[in-house]
Design a protein around this motif. Structure first.
Motif, PDB file in Angstrom:
ATOM      1  N   ALA A  21     -75.944  -6.333  32.081  1.00 40.85           N
ATOM      2  CA  ALA A  21     -74.953  -5.934  31.072  1.00 40.85           C
ATOM      3  C   ALA A  21     -73.619  -5.614  31.734  1.00 40.85           C
ATOM      4  N   ALA A  22     -72.553  -6.228  31.227  1.00 38.34           N
ATOM      5  CA  ALA A  22     -71.222  -6.025  31.817  1.00 38.34           C
ATOM      6  C   ALA A  22     -70.206  -5.783  30.718  1.00 38.34           C
ATOM      7  N   PRO A  23     -70.228  -4.592  30.124  1.00 36.47           N
ATOM      8  CA  PRO A  23     -69.293  -4.298  29.027  1.00 36.47           C
ATOM      9  C   PRO A  23     -67.872  -4.131  29.552  1.00 36.47           C
ATOM     10  N   PRO A  24     -66.860  -4.265  28.683  1.00 39.01           N
ATOM     11  CA  PRO A  24     -65.476  -4.018  29.093  1.00 39.01           C
ATOM     12  C   PRO A  24     -65.333  -2.606  29.660  1.00 39.01           C
ATOM     13  N   GLN A  25     -64.404  -2.437  30.575  1.00 34.64           N
ATOM     14  CA  GLN A  25     -64.300  -1.152  31.276  1.00 34.64           C
ATOM     15  C   GLN A  25     -63.894   0.014  30.384  1.00 34.64           C
ATOM     16  N   ASP A  26     -63.273  -0.296  29.240  1.00 35.30           N
ATOM     17  CA  ASP A  26     -62.847   0.804  28.370  1.00 35.30           C
ATOM     18  C   ASP A  26     -63.892   1.139  27.301  1.00 35.30           C
ATOM     19  N   GLU A  27     -65.122   0.646  27.497  1.00 25.01           N
ATOM     20  CA  GLU A  27     -66.210   1.006  26.581  1.00 25.01           C
ATOM     21  C   GLU A  27     -67.294   1.731  27.357  1.00 25.01           C
ATOM     22  N   PRO A  28     -68.096   2.552  26.662  1.00 28.02           N
ATOM     23  CA  PRO A  28     -69.179   3.244  27.366  1.00 28.02           C
ATOM     24  C   PRO A  28     -70.121   2.231  28.012  1.00 28.02           C
ATOM     25  N   HIS A  29     -70.501   2.504  29.261  1.00 28.29           N
ATOM     26  CA  HIS A  29     -71.443   1.613  29.934  1.00 28.29           C
ATOM     27  C   HIS A  29     -72.856   2.161  29.702  1.00 28.29           C
ATOM     28  N   LEU A  30     -73.488   1.645  28.675  1.00 30.09           N
ATOM     29  CA  LEU A  30     -74.773   2.216  28.265  1.00 30.09           C
ATOM     30  C   LEU A  30     -75.838   2.055  29.347  1.00 30.09           C
ATOM     31  N   TYR A  31     -75.882   0.892  29.973  1.00 25.44           N
ATOM     32  CA  TYR A  31     -76.922   0.668  30.991  1.00 25.44           C
ATOM     33  C   TYR A  31     -76.790   1.704  32.110  1.00 25.44           C
ATOM     34  N   ASP A  32     -75.566   1.874  32.609  1.00 23.93           N
ATOM     35  CA  ASP A  32     -75.355   2.849  33.685  1.00 23.93           C
ATOM     36  C   ASP A  32     -75.685   4.263  33.206  1.00 23.93           C
ATOM     37  N   ALA A  33     -75.386   4.547  31.938  1.00 21.05           N
ATOM     38  CA  ALA A  33     -75.643   5.882  31.414  1.00 21.05           C
ATOM     39  C   ALA A  33     -77.143   6.170  31.346  1.00 21.05           C
ATOM     40  N   TRP A  34     -77.926   5.162  30.955  1.00 26.28           N
ATOM     41  CA  TRP A  34     -79.390   5.348  30.954  1.00 26.28           C
ATOM     42  C   TRP A  34     -79.876   5.606  32.375  1.00 26.28           C
ATOM     43  N   CYS A  35     -79.351   4.843  33.331  1.00 30.39           N
ATOM     44  CA  CYS A  35     -79.763   5.011  34.727  1.00 30.39           C
ATOM     45  C   CYS A  35     -79.405   6.409  35.232  1.00 30.39           C
ATOM     46  N   SER A  36     -78.236   6.915  34.833  1.00 28.20           N
ATOM     47  CA  SER A  36     -77.833   8.269  35.242  1.00 28.20           C
ATOM     48  C   SER A  36     -78.776   9.313  34.671  1.00 28.20           C
ATOM     49  N   LEU A  37     -79.193   9.076  33.438  1.00 28.32           N
ATOM     50  CA  LEU A  37     -80.125  10.008  32.798  1.00 28.32           C
ATOM     51  C   LEU A  37     -81.408  10.109  33.622  1.00 28.32           C
ATOM     52  N   HIS A  38     -81.854   8.962  34.099  1.00 34.32           N
ATOM     53  CA  HIS A  38     -83.060   8.937  34.939  1.00 34.32           C
ATOM     54  C   HIS A  38     -82.799   9.644  36.271  1.00 34.32           C
ATOM     55  N   ALA A  39     -81.657   9.322  36.897  1.00 36.86           N
ATOM     56  CA  ALA A  39     -81.372   9.863  38.225  1.00 36.86           C
ATOM     57  C   ALA A  39     -81.181  11.379  38.193  1.00 36.86           C
ATOM     58  N   GLU A  40     -80.527  11.865  37.140  1.00 39.20           N
ATOM     59  CA  GLU A  40     -80.170  13.287  37.113  1.00 39.20           C
ATOM     60  C   GLU A  40     -81.238  14.164  36.487  1.00 39.20           C
ATOM     61  N   HIS A  41     -82.036  13.600  35.607  1.00 35.87           N
ATOM     62  CA  HIS A  41     -82.987  14.445  34.876  1.00 35.87           C
ATOM     63  C   HIS A  41     -84.426  13.935  34.943  1.00 35.87           C
ATOM     64  N   GLY A  42     -84.645  12.858  35.669  1.00 37.45           N
ATOM     65  CA  GLY A  42     -86.008  12.363  35.826  1.00 37.45           C
ATOM     66  C   GLY A  42     -86.599  11.756  34.568  1.00 37.45           C
ATOM     67  N   THR A  43     -85.750  11.438  33.606  1.00 35.04           N
ATOM     68  CA  THR A  43     -86.237  10.846  32.363  1.00 35.04           C
ATOM     69  C   THR A  43     -86.774   9.432  32.625  1.00 35.04           C
ATOM     70  N   GLN A  44     -87.982   9.177  32.178  1.00 30.97           N
ATOM     71  CA  GLN A  44     -88.540   7.832  32.324  1.00 30.97           C
ATOM     72  C   GLN A  44     -87.869   6.880  31.341  1.00 30.97           C
ATOM     73  N   LEU A  45     -87.672   5.643  31.767  1.00 33.33           N
ATOM     74  CA  LEU A  45     -87.078   4.613  30.907  1.00 33.33           C
ATOM     75  C   LEU A  45     -88.134   3.523  30.725  1.00 33.33           C
ATOM     76  N   GLN A  46     -88.853   3.595  29.613  1.00 31.86           N
ATOM     77  CA  GLN A  46     -89.981   2.701  29.388  1.00 31.86           C
ATOM     78  C   GLN A  46     -89.614   1.620  28.376  1.00 31.86           C
ATOM     79  N   VAL A  47     -90.018   0.408  28.677  1.00 26.03           N
ATOM     80  CA  VAL A  47     -89.647  -0.748  27.849  1.00 26.03           C
ATOM     81  C   VAL A  47     -90.927  -1.455  27.407  1.00 26.03           C
ATOM     82  N   CYS A  48     -91.050  -1.694  26.106  1.00 24.50           N
ATOM     83  CA  CYS A  48     -92.237  -2.402  25.606  1.00 24.50           C
ATOM     84  C   CYS A  48     -92.277  -3.815  26.199  1.00 24.50           C
ATOM     85  N   ILE A  49     -93.344  -4.116  26.882  1.00 20.59           N
ATOM     86  CA  ILE A  49     -93.404  -5.387  27.607  1.00 20.59           C
ATOM     87  C   ILE A  49     -93.480  -6.584  26.659  1.00 20.59           C
TER      88      ILE A  49
END
Lengths: 130, 125
Positions: A51-79
């Motif tokens: 995912a490569a959104p424009p720089q002036d929009e929220p980067h959702l993918y990076d934000a999910w990753c930060s949530l995992h890195a900072e709070h240990g939240t699991q990111l589970q995806v239905c296979i």
């Protein structure tokens, strides 16, 4: 309280993922524990690593990753929902003879059984659907 | 007017989409089936366009999708027999309860809140 989120909306297509992320941020800011975010239906597109959104929009993918890195939240995806939409981790890409992968850690492909487990494990499971 | 007591269970799955045109219904039913296979007591509520899912005689159509009629027939095998639908929505589409593929209980809007309250976990599709 212990929370889980179910995200069913694709990023940038609907408000669901944006709202889920804002809710997630608010939860941890208030001292709650966010165990896991489960991505299902079109929500699985949140796991697309390219995912490569424009720089002036929220980067959702990076934000999910930060949530995992900072709070240990699991990111589970239905296979099952992920595979038919072209979202494969290295293992599945190899298994299906694809030349590249579109999902990687900290997102993990998992079964719907994990969603059921999550629902039992947390105090609240909140759905974000378009 | 509903005369039955509100249903209770572990999981209420709310299905709001018609059987064709999107994968919402199929993926919602998949979640219900998996939960039932994990031993959860599952209740289904068909709401809004979702009531169309229950209308009998629907085929998969020319798009090559599997359709959901067969999945609905499998619900009983998974012990998912607590089925509810919004009766105002069904009537709004011009269908009668006799035209449904499965035995399901019609509920009025006022009965939906107690139904939700009777389940610890609710998933909305």
């Amino acid at each position: 309280m212990r929370y889980g989120l179910l995200v069913e909306g694709a990023p940038y297509s609907s408000q669901a993922a944006h709202s889920a992320l804002r809710f997630a941020t608010a939860l941890v800011a208030r001292g709650h524990r966010l165990e896991s975010v489960f991505f299902y239906h079109d929500g699985v597109y949140n796991a697309a690593r390219l995912a490569a959104p424009p720089q002036d929009e929220p980067h959702l993918y990076d934000a999910w990753c930060s949530l995992h890195a900072e709070h240990g939240t699991q990111l589970q995806v239905c296979i099952a929902a992920a595979l038919r939409r072209g979202l494969l981790d290295p293992r599945e890409a190899d298994r299906h003879g694809k030349s590249g992968h579109s999902v990687e850690s900290p997102f993990e492909l998992t079964g719907l059984g994990q969603l059921v487990d999550l629902g039992q494990a947390v105090d609240r499971l909140v759905t974000f659907a378009p | 007017m509903p005369t039955h007591a509100p249903a209770t269970g572990d999981l209420l799955v709310i299905l709001r989409h018609a059987p064709h045109g999107s994968s919402w219904l199929r993926e919602g039913l998949d979640a219900a089936l998996v939960a039932a296979a994990f031993g959860q007591a599952v209740t289904l509520l068909f709401q809004g366009d979702g009531v169309l899912s229950l209308v009998e005689g629907q085929g998969p159509g020319p798009l090559g999708q599997k359709g959901t009629a067969a999945t609905l027939d499998m619900l009983a095998m998974y012990d998912i027999e607590s089925l509810f639908y919004d009766q105002v929505a069904l009537a709004g589409f011009g269908f009668a309860p006799q035209q449904l593929q499965l035995p399901a209980t019609g509920v009025e809007a006022g009965a939906i809140a107690p139904l939700i309250a009777g389940h610890r976990l609710v998933l909305t599709f």
